[in-house]
Scaffold this motif. Sequence first.
Motif, mmCIF file in Angstrom:
data_model
loop_
_atom_site.group_PDB
_atom_site.id
_atom_site.type_symbol
_atom_site.label_atom_id
_atom_site.label_comp_id
_atom_site.label_asym_id
_atom_site.label_seq_id
_atom_site.Cartn_x
_atom_site.Cartn_y
_atom_site.Cartn_z
ATOM 1 N N SER A 1 39.611 50.892 3.658
ATOM 2 C CA SER A 1 38.662 51.483 4.610
ATOM 3 C C SER A 1 39.310 51.586 5.985
ATOM 4 O O SER A 1 39.133 52.570 6.693
ATOM 5 C CB SER A 1 37.392 50.643 4.687
ATOM 6 O OG SER A 1 37.686 49.376 5.227
ATOM 7 N N TRP A 2 40.085 50.589 6.347
ATOM 8 C CA TRP A 2 40.755 50.607 7.653
ATOM 9 C C TRP A 2 41.749 51.769 7.716
ATOM 10 O O TRP A 2 41.793 52.513 8.702
ATOM 11 C CB TRP A 2 41.452 49.253 7.874
ATOM 12 C CG TRP A 2 42.287 49.187 9.117
ATOM 13 C CD1 TRP A 2 43.638 49.062 9.183
ATOM 14 C CD2 TRP A 2 41.814 49.260 10.461
ATOM 15 N NE1 TRP A 2 44.036 49.044 10.489
ATOM 16 C CE2 TRP A 2 42.936 49.169 11.308
ATOM 17 C CE3 TRP A 2 40.553 49.392 11.049
ATOM 18 C CZ2 TRP A 2 42.843 49.204 12.691
ATOM 19 C CZ3 TRP A 2 40.468 49.434 12.433
ATOM 20 C CH2 TRP A 2 41.602 49.336 13.230
ATOM 21 N N MET B 1 41.714 54.497 5.899
ATOM 22 C CA MET B 1 40.996 55.779 5.899
ATOM 23 C C MET B 1 40.396 56.053 7.272
ATOM 24 O O MET B 1 40.390 57.180 7.754
ATOM 25 C CB MET B 1 39.911 55.778 4.826
ATOM 26 C CG MET B 1 40.516 55.949 3.437
ATOM 27 S SD MET B 1 39.320 55.782 2.119
ATOM 28 C CE MET B 1 38.574 57.390 2.125
ATOM 29 N N LEU B 2 39.919 54.996 7.913
ATOM 30 C CA LEU B 2 39.321 55.175 9.232
ATOM 31 C C LEU B 2 40.369 55.654 10.238
ATOM 32 O O LEU B 2 40.111 56.569 11.030
ATOM 33 C CB LEU B 2 38.703 53.863 9.713
ATOM 34 C CG LEU B 2 38.081 53.938 11.093
ATOM 35 C CD1 LEU B 2 36.870 54.855 11.094
ATOM 36 C CD2 LEU B 2 37.679 52.570 11.602
ATOM 37 N N GLU C 1 40.916 59.240 9.674
ATOM 38 C CA GLU C 1 39.780 60.036 10.179
ATOM 39 C C GLU C 1 39.893 60.161 11.687
ATOM 40 O O GLU C 1 39.629 61.200 12.270
ATOM 41 C CB GLU C 1 38.433 59.354 9.879
ATOM 42 C CG GLU C 1 38.166 59.019 8.444
ATOM 43 C CD GLU C 1 37.696 60.203 7.648
ATOM 44 O OE1 GLU C 1 37.616 61.293 8.220
ATOM 45 O OE2 GLU C 1 37.443 60.035 6.444
ATOM 46 N N TRP C 2 40.262 59.051 12.303
ATOM 47 C CA TRP C 2 40.347 59.032 13.762
ATOM 48 C C TRP C 2 41.426 60.003 14.230
ATOM 49 O O TRP C 2 41.224 60.785 15.145
ATOM 50 C CB TRP C 2 40.635 57.601 14.242
ATOM 51 C CG TRP C 2 40.855 57.552 15.708
ATOM 52 C CD1 TRP C 2 42.037 57.370 16.355
ATOM 53 C CD2 TRP C 2 39.870 57.733 16.725
ATOM 54 N NE1 TRP C 2 41.852 57.416 17.700
ATOM 55 C CE2 TRP C 2 40.533 57.634 17.962
ATOM 56 C CE3 TRP C 2 38.496 57.965 16.700
ATOM 57 C CZ2 TRP C 2 39.868 57.770 19.169
ATOM 58 C CZ3 TRP C 2 37.838 58.094 17.913
ATOM 59 C CH2 TRP C 2 38.518 57.994 19.125
ATOM 60 N N TYR D 1 32.778 53.131 2.689
ATOM 61 C CA TYR D 1 32.368 53.860 3.896
ATOM 62 C C TYR D 1 31.639 52.946 4.876
ATOM 63 O O TYR D 1 31.740 53.112 6.095
ATOM 64 C CB TYR D 1 31.525 55.081 3.516
ATOM 65 C CG TYR D 1 32.395 56.154 2.918
ATOM 66 C CD1 TYR D 1 33.280 56.874 3.716
ATOM 67 C CD2 TYR D 1 32.401 56.407 1.557
ATOM 68 C CE1 TYR D 1 34.119 57.826 3.160
ATOM 69 C CE2 TYR D 1 33.230 57.350 1.002
ATOM 70 C CZ TYR D 1 34.095 58.063 1.813
ATOM 71 O OH TYR D 1 34.942 58.995 1.279
ATOM 72 N N TYR E 1 32.347 49.823 5.385
ATOM 73 C CA TYR E 1 33.382 49.097 6.131
ATOM 74 C C TYR E 1 33.975 49.977 7.224
ATOM 75 O O TYR E 1 34.242 49.519 8.332
ATOM 76 C CB TYR E 1 34.504 48.625 5.192
ATOM 77 C CG TYR E 1 34.086 47.550 4.223
ATOM 78 C CD1 TYR E 1 32.983 46.751 4.468
ATOM 79 C CD2 TYR E 1 34.798 47.341 3.048
ATOM 80 C CE1 TYR E 1 32.588 45.767 3.563
ATOM 81 C CE2 TYR E 1 34.422 46.358 2.138
ATOM 82 C CZ TYR E 1 33.306 45.580 2.402
ATOM 83 O OH TYR E 1 32.930 44.628 1.506
ATOM 84 N N GLN E 2 34.179 51.260 6.879
ATOM 85 C CA GLN E 2 34.732 52.161 7.907
ATOM 86 C C GLN E 2 33.825 52.189 9.124
ATOM 87 O O GLN E 2 34.276 52.147 10.257
ATOM 88 C CB GLN E 2 34.857 53.576 7.338
ATOM 89 C CG GLN E 2 36.008 53.738 6.387
ATOM 90 C CD GLN E 2 36.215 55.194 6.024
ATOM 91 O OE1 GLN E 2 36.307 56.043 6.889
ATOM 92 N NE2 GLN E 2 36.297 55.459 4.737
ATOM 93 N N TRP F 1 34.028 48.880 11.051
ATOM 94 C CA TRP F 1 35.235 48.858 11.900
ATOM 95 C C TRP F 1 35.003 49.691 13.147
ATOM 96 O O TRP F 1 35.283 49.276 14.269
ATOM 97 C CB TRP F 1 36.432 49.458 11.150
ATOM 98 C CG TRP F 1 37.063 48.622 10.081
ATOM 99 C CD1 TRP F 1 37.163 48.952 8.764
ATOM 100 C CD2 TRP F 1 37.698 47.352 10.217
ATOM 101 N NE1 TRP F 1 37.807 47.959 8.071
ATOM 102 C CE2 TRP F 1 38.156 46.959 8.937
ATOM 103 C CE3 TRP F 1 37.921 46.508 11.296
ATOM 104 C CZ2 TRP F 1 38.826 45.778 8.703
ATOM 105 C CZ3 TRP F 1 38.584 45.316 11.065
ATOM 106 C CH2 TRP F 1 39.025 44.953 9.789
ATOM 107 N N LEU F 2 34.514 50.911 12.865
ATOM 108 C CA LEU F 2 34.338 51.867 13.957
ATOM 109 C C LEU F 2 33.344 51.319 14.979
ATOM 110 O O LEU F 2 33.583 51.371 16.194
ATOM 111 C CB LEU F 2 33.808 53.176 13.385
ATOM 112 C CG LEU F 2 33.644 54.300 14.386
ATOM 113 C CD1 LEU F 2 35.000 54.858 14.732
ATOM 114 C CD2 LEU F 2 32.771 55.403 13.822
#
Lengths: 219, 828
Positions: B7-8, B10-11, B14-15, B302, B304-305, B308-309
């Motif tokens: 998730s990290w 993927m985040l 995305e960022w 998602y 977790y994402q 994190w965000l």
Amino acid sequence: MQAARLSKQVPVGSGYLTILRELDLEIAAGESVAILGASGSGKSTLLGLLAGLDLPSGGAVRIAGEDIFALDEDGRAALRGRLIGFVFQSFQLLPALTALENVMLPLELAGSRAARQQSLAVLERVGLGDRLHTYPKHLSGGEQQRVAIARAFAPQPKLLLADEPTGNLDSATGARIIDLLFELNREQGTTLVLVTHDAELAARCGRRLRLADGRLEAE
Amino acid sequence: MNLVRLSWRMLLREWRAGELFALTLALVVAVGGVTAVSFFTDRVSQALGGEASQLLGADLVLVSDHEIAPIFRQEARRRGLKLARTLTFPSMIISANDNRLAEVKAVESTYPLRGTLRLESAQGESPAPGIPAPGTVWLDERLREQLRLAPGGRVELGAAQLAVVGTLSFEPDSGGSMFSIAPRLMMNLADLPATRLVQPGSRITYRLMLAGEANAIAAYRAWAASRLNRGERLEGVSDARPEIRAALERGGKFLGLAALTSLILAAVAIVLSARRFLERHLDGCAVMRCVGATQAQVFRLYLYQFLWLGLAASLAGCLLGFGAQWVLARQLEHLAVGGLPAPSLLPVVQGVLAGMATLLGFALPFLQRLQRVPAIWVLRREMGLPQRFNLLGFGLGVALLAGLLLWQAGEIRLGLTVLAGLLGVALLALLLAYGLIWLLAPWRSGMASAWRYGLANVVRRRHASAGQVVALGFGLTALLLLTLVRGDLLHGWQSTLPQDAPNRFVINIQSQQLPALRAFFSGRGMAGPEIFPMVRGRLVAINGRPTTAADYPDERAKRLMEREFNLSWAARMRDDNRLVAGHWWRAGEGDAAQLSVEEGLARTLGLKLGDELSYQVAGQGFAARITSLRKVEWDSFRVNFFVIAPPALLARYPASYITAFYLPPGREALLNDMVREFPNLTVIDVAALMGHVRAMMDRVAAAVEFVFLFTLAAGLMALYAAIAATREERMYEAAVMRTLGASRRQLALSQLTEFALIGLLAGGVAALSAMGMGYVLATRVFHLPYHFNPWLWVVALAAGGLGVTLAGWLGTRGVLRQPPLLTLRQLT
């Protein structure tokens, strides 16, 4: 894999449209089967049912002896993770992940400890050893499909389902992809079921079936 | 699988792809606004809580409006407590150059018992060596500047001449300069008799400060509490400076509520961004389901994402808030209680919780839909579409935001009022936006093509357009209210004052001084102002029933009951008063026991015509019935009284006198002469007072404006999110139009038209709501004539139109650069 009296109807307006009519199908381990048919004949619907992606209106599908519709949604997902690989017409790579990460995904979902090593080996095998950390949008269509093939074969599935694997590729690239698909199929002894319009591709399969009017006929 | 790690990764991706930019920034801004206020109020409440005994300058203080009986001191000594006496009163201070009204504080050598006085010198600030020596005084910086005193200068205070030897920068028992309207002069108590300022009727506050062991203090408090007379009260550490505490709590509360509006706008940005996130991840989720992911795995991935965000954005917001609170602290430094302590970590916890609650509350419905994406989606899009969007899904988010609002408001009623107000404004703005869009629709036909497409887009995406108009209109309304409308109201109020409205009040005039004072005015060519008698009396009973402050829940009523009333007498009613009930007494009327009461006071204290009020004046009592109620124009700046009696009723009591007059500019020297001739008089400079009050209001307004900047920024982020949400659609349309031969200029013009329209609509909504609120404030709250200010519309439309066009252009210019085929390939 066995499908018995498999049928699928979908609501259309006030009535129902029958896509599959009590269809029977048996595919032995290691066999390669092509399913042909006109657009809208129900090829993708059949493939979806064989993989347990959708629920039938009637009938059953058994994979490695297991009735997949007796399982719940997550049970089917776990079975897919264990036994089935997929290759799609539009590649379906996750844009947020690199080539290597995309290949690792099913292995990681299944909790494999050797996900990275296995993925590296398969990507090397499909000729993308130098594009490991590239994101899908920077890969050509052929390269993307090779990553998709690597992703499908990495968990060493018993059954590989392919939906128009060359549909989005030019003929030369498509031919190379087909070679790769069959080579890996042979190497791993996988059962291969593919849906296609492409007669050349179908010709390379051990058995060809045509879907028409909701039923399968041998060619 | 390690979903957390995945998730990290993927985040991060995305960022980098800019997917979550608007959502993150909106959250950072909103959390920044909320924590800036929390950090600031936390520092202030720490200052108020942790150093409470310093705030008091003692452990316990006996405060009285008359001289404190010696028994209180004797008992304190007997119990081994340390004690110090202080007297404070307003008085005129005269220097060689100028004169000013100051708050004089006469102190004993033991003062202060807790904390230290600090003096400012060329070498900086340092602890003071005791208190001013006899014959000397310390002034605060403000008074020193106002009197234009050279070093070593002298001042006249009543009949005494005193040397100025120090600049006072901090006294522990002062609430900061915000709460003292007049500046400070500190003197030695031993010099007080020489000033001859302590006279009957003088407004002096006596304090007996006590310090010692906690047990001894508690015992003394219990002993003293039962012996308190009227006008005497005890202040302990826990009730130190209640007015500052109340003002700061209220201020913090409103700043906090203002900051929460940015959280609401962030929620809009979150909803828009999360919806786009959902749409872009349907395929990915379906693929994951195909390759074996369970629903729970997809959801957790998602979730977790977003965790994190949320954590990263909230922490970044806290950092922003930490920086921004310095600005707030500087704006409101006059509120500060002698240097604020460093903030605690509590606001970080609050900020992170608020950020996470908003993000998850509004993003979870989308994540839940993502986990339910059927695997067949990957093969057959027309089958198994995720269920339609359900507004009820936001119940959690709305409940969390409402909870935050209620928590910040601190009381259910205020919280619900603000909530209802916000909902009301949002609904009205939404209706207005839909109405304006509906009105615009028929204009399409007569326009050039580029304009027509722009307008068509606004109308076609009417829900998104209306949402954007409301989000932006909200932020703009707040800023218009705080700038233009505030200025208009102030201007409107000033223009209601006549040019020659009194600008100086003189109090403390003794009856024997009246002829001399009249002669003073006429000797200087000025018309003798009207002089009014003033008798200080305490209301002790209503209709024979004893009454105290505790009988009233209302704060204003409590304050009125705690202090002495200024009663006056008059034979006839003043021209600027208006009778609203009853009748005025006639000359020679037999019954003198009558009172005329100001209607606002009557309302506050629940008084009506015919009630009998009992007053205590200088140890004697009298009772009289209310025979009339009057309406008084308080902001005329003329002398007025809450309670007036016929001369026969009050003339026998000790009285002081008050007057107000207009001092033309350039004649300030007259005041020096007056104070020299009548040292006991106190002259209040209304203009200076108003200047001081306005400066305070400006600072508070600047702080509120600053907080609303976060609201506007969050509004812009909501706009950006809305633009990003329709980006693919715009790209597709642009590519199709380019394929059909549209030029880049035409496309740009059509998009800019759309943004300009949205901006203009938002500006229109903001101007209308600010105008409506300005009208209500002017006519209902401040009772001023409402003047339409066309600049309100000019500024609102220009800020909305230009701001949104610019933001929109920045957000979509990439769409026009890309070759159309590439766009179409990417999107199909």
